[in-house]
Write an enzyme that holds these catalytic residues in place. Structure first.
Site, short mmCIF file in Angstrom:
data_model
loop_
_atom_site.label_atom_id
_atom_site.label_comp_id
_atom_site.label_asym_id
_atom_site.label_seq_id
_atom_site.Cartn_x
_atom_site.Cartn_y
_atom_site.Cartn_z
N VAL A 2 15.42 89.14 76.91
CA VAL A 2 14.52 88.54 77.90
C VAL A 2 13.11 88.40 77.33
CG1 VAL A 2 15.81 89.35 79.89
CG2 VAL A 2 14.04 90.80 78.93
N ASP A 3 12.96 88.73 76.04
CA ASP A 3 11.65 88.55 75.43
C ASP A 3 11.74 87.41 74.42
OD1 ASP A 3 13.19 89.70 73.51
OD2 ASP A 3 12.02 91.54 73.32
N ASP A 4 10.72 87.26 73.58
CA ASP A 4 10.73 86.14 72.64
C ASP A 4 11.44 86.49 71.34
OD1 ASP A 4 9.42 84.42 74.38
OD2 ASP A 4 7.49 85.32 73.90
#
Ligand code: 6R9
Length: 702
Positions: free
Chosen positions: A571-573
């Protein structure tokens, strides 16, 4: 004084987390047969292990697991102390407040985040992985079965022989002044010398920092500069499939870069791998470079063990995060030892006569925990493969399975998908009847790949352990225990002993029952990383500040009505390409370093084989024209800065990027364009210039 975790940085991070999760939740590959209101629309598939399998399984029912799990979370100190007692400790650990063998603070609001297990205990992981078995009379058992890149080229080492090789290298390193706590960088292919090097470091208390031999010279130099090793261990070269890679040349380049930054590596110990690159074809710097074979075999085959504290550093392993610089994940000795050994044993239902094959490279955490330490601590026989799964053809893996009578096979979904593309015939051509347990790691396994793995590779009789974990966790966190409960294709099922997952909403509140959210962990477990090399503040900001009181994994997750966990991706980059973690920021900074690139934004997109591919939006400097040549040279910039495995699959020319009025790139929109979901762009009215979206759509296939 403690500031309470990363302030603004943490907030920015959480925003990007929220931004992404909206997308992932909606997209989640959803092996879910559940619609929004929670009503079942179709019967979920389940696979139950046979009675025969269960009759010998270490844990053979969910009830048996539940009882043990309950003990592990109600009294973790007692639970882990009992398990740890099976290892050799020169000095036993300290107990405090009665029976506590661990201490933890994972709440950034309270104090510095600090985790300790078995503190005061002195041990050595190499001793426990090798000497302990030899002393118990198992020195003649095969430790490693090595299969070379080309069929017919192989080797093997018994536990006694492996110990001797490790001791010789340990003696050499010690003789050269390497001491407890010193870092040693290792940049090697999958020759047995790679795990030997790791174990030799561990034996003398040195800290190994293995850098995957697919990283570029620049990436290697960054990692060297971060931990300043006086020794680098490498190999003249390697053959992977039909390619020859001159590894020593890459190291030479890296060491020159390091020198320009004012740091000199004293010795480059180079293993001559003549079958790939001969000595006479290897560039040499007298005084710095030493041939492994010229010095190491002269040393005695016995070597004293350096007893270290349970909390002394065992290794560093760099991994990608949301922001630019790779993070040096730091693992210590005691907890990591106990945890990797225990997870290995239960998640693969390991028995003494198993032949275990893990296809991972030691350059990644799987190669540390489940090719080297976990299995050797259990006295297992481990197959180490130098090559690639589809060379010389798509049947190679099953040929190796039959050759060594492999019983436990552990690989990544990307390999499964790529083999699946070659059809069933190369699999069915081989018997595979030795197989008993299959494993998967690196990314969520799509239910269709799971089915093929289960039905075709495992002939519908081998449970699949879909192991969810991370470089940071040291070992398995959510995983089936084969035979203990029904499997559902695509679910990692239930938490391992001592692991308390929490699904948390965007406000940081734990949510219960059937739900989706951010996957966090509530309490410390022994194998957990202790800090990031040289940057404890970043450790707190990244993992403990986003959701206060929890370790945040960076993954999205759903829990179903049976309590099973379904991982839905980062859910992050961070993009997961063929199971390799790549930070979008790292790729962007590599692109922007190109003299003709003004700006770049990188997102992931669904890729049939790799899981995710890398999609780069690139804005060129004024007056520069798009060309195929420029495209190639941009991709090359990424190869140079990071490594070939991070090369973008797609370059999308972008006259402008969609940005908010405060200048933040709206990746959500870029992800939709990359996925060609143009009718799902959402609200674009908050953009500084909504017109860029149409421009980007027009340029999609240009
Ligand atoms: C061991 C390893 C960690 C990230 C993790 C997650 C993904 C790994 C997975 C999985 C779903 C699994 N991941 N295993 N996702 N199911 N069985 O891969 O470590 O390289 O640090 O990557 O990989 O997204 O956060 P690492």
């Amino acid at each position: 004084h403690h500031t309470g975790g990363g302030g603004l940085a943490a907030l920015a991070h959480l925003n990007s987390v929220r931004d992404m999760f909206a997308l992932n939740a909606a997209d989640s590959a959803g092996a879910a047969a559940v619609v929004d209101d929670g009503a079942e629309v179709e019967e979920e598939e389940r696979e139950v292990a046979s009675d025969t399998f269960r009759s010998t399984a270490l844990i053979s029912s969910r009830e048996q697991y539940a009882a043990m799990y309950r003990r592990s979370v109600e009294d973790p100190d007692f639970f882990w102390a009992e398990i740890a007692s099976a290892f050799y400790w020169k000095t036993k650990w300290e107990t405090r407040d009665g029976n506590k063998i661990h201490s933890e603070n994972i709440d950034v609001r309270k104090a510095r985040v600090a985790i300790e297990w078995f503190k005061g205990g002195r041990t050595n992981i190499c001793y426990n992985a090798l000497d302990r078995h030899v002393e118990a009379g198992k020195g003649g058992k095969i430790a490693f079965l090595w299969e070379g890149n080309d069929p017919g080229v192989d080797d093997k080492l018994t536990y006694k022989e492996l110990l001797e090789r490790v001791c010789q290298l340990a003696n050499y390193l010690r003789d050269q002044g390497v001491k407890k706590g010193d870092a040693v960088a290792i940049y090697m292919p999958m020759l047995l010398e790679l795990p030997i090097a790791m174990l030799a470091c561990a034996r003398i208390g040195a800290v190994h920092s293995v850098v995957f031999a697919g990283f570029s010279a620049e990436a290697l130099s960054q990692r060297i500069l971060d931990c300043k090793p006086n020794f680098v261990l490498t190999t003249s070269g390697v053959r992977r499939g039909s390619k020859v890679i001159k590894l020593k040349e890459i190291v030479d380049d890296a060491l020159e870069r390091v020198l320009k930054e004012g740091f000199a590596v004293g010795t480059c110990l180079t293993y001559a791998n003549d079958s790939a690159v001969k000595r006479e074809d290897t560039a040499w710097q007298e005084g710095r470079d030493v041939w492994w074979q010229d010095v190491v075999p002269k040393y005695p085959k016995e070597s004293a063990v350096e007893w270290v504290d349970a909390e002394d550093t065992l290794f560093l392993l760099y991994t990608s995060g949301s922001t630019g610089k790779p993070k040096g994940v730091l693992h210590t000795t005691g907890g990591y030892m106990v945890y990797t050994a225990t997870t290995f044993k239960y998640a693969f239902d390991y028995h003494d006569d198993d032949i275990y094959w893990c296809t991972a490279d030691c350059g990644w955490i799987t190669g540390h925990s489940y090719l080297t330490y976990g299995p050797l601590l259990n006295g297992a026989t481990v197959v180490v493969f130098e090559g690639v799964p589809n060379y010389p053809d798509a049947g190679r893996c099953w040929e190796i399975v039959d050759k060594y009578k492999v019983t436990i096979f552990y690989t990544a979904p990307t390999a499964i998908r790529s083999l699946m593309r070659s059809g069933d015939e190369p699999v069915k051509r081989r018997s595979r009847k030795s197989l008993r347990v299959l494993g998967s790691v690196g990314e969520p396994i799509n239910p269709s790949a799971w089915r093929w793995y289960y039905d075709v590779v495992g002939d519908a009789r081998c449970p699949i352990s879909d192991t969810w974990w991370q470089t940071e966790t040291g070992g398995f966190m959510i995983t089936p225990l084969p035979g203990a409960w029904p499997l559902k294709p695509g679910s990692a099922t239930l938490p391992f002993f001592g692991v308390q997952p929490a699904i948390v909403d965007e406000n940081g509140h734990e949510i219960s029952g059937v739900c989706s959210g951010y996957l966090c962990i509530k309490a410390a477990w022994p194998g957990m990383m202790r800090t990031l090399q040289g940057d404890h503040a970043r450790y707190e900001t990244t993992y403990f500040a986003p959701f206060k009181g929890f370790y945040f994994s960076g993954d999205g997750c759903r829990r179903d009505e049976d309590g099973y966990y379904w991982l839905t991706g980062r859910v992050d980059d961070v993009i997961n390409v063929s199971g390799h973690r790549i930070g979008t920021a790292e790729v962007e900074s590599a692109l922007v370093s190109h003299p003709q690139c003004a700006e770049a934004a990188v997102v992931g997109f669904d890729h049939e084989i790799k899981g995710q591919g890398i999609y780069a939006f690139v804005t060129l400097l004024e007056g520069v024209d798009y060309s195929e040549q420029l495209r190639a040279s941009l991709i090359n910039a990424v190869r140079t800065h990071i490594g070939a495995f991070a090369a973008p699959d797609k370059i999308h020319w972008a006259p402008g990027l969609p940005k908010t009025r405060s200048g933040k790139i709206m990746r959500r929109i870029l992800r939709k364009i990359a996925a060609n979901q143009l009718d799902e762009l959402g609200d674009i009215s908050t953009l500084a210039d909504p017109g860029v979206v149409d421009q980007l759509i027009d340029l999609r296939d240009k």
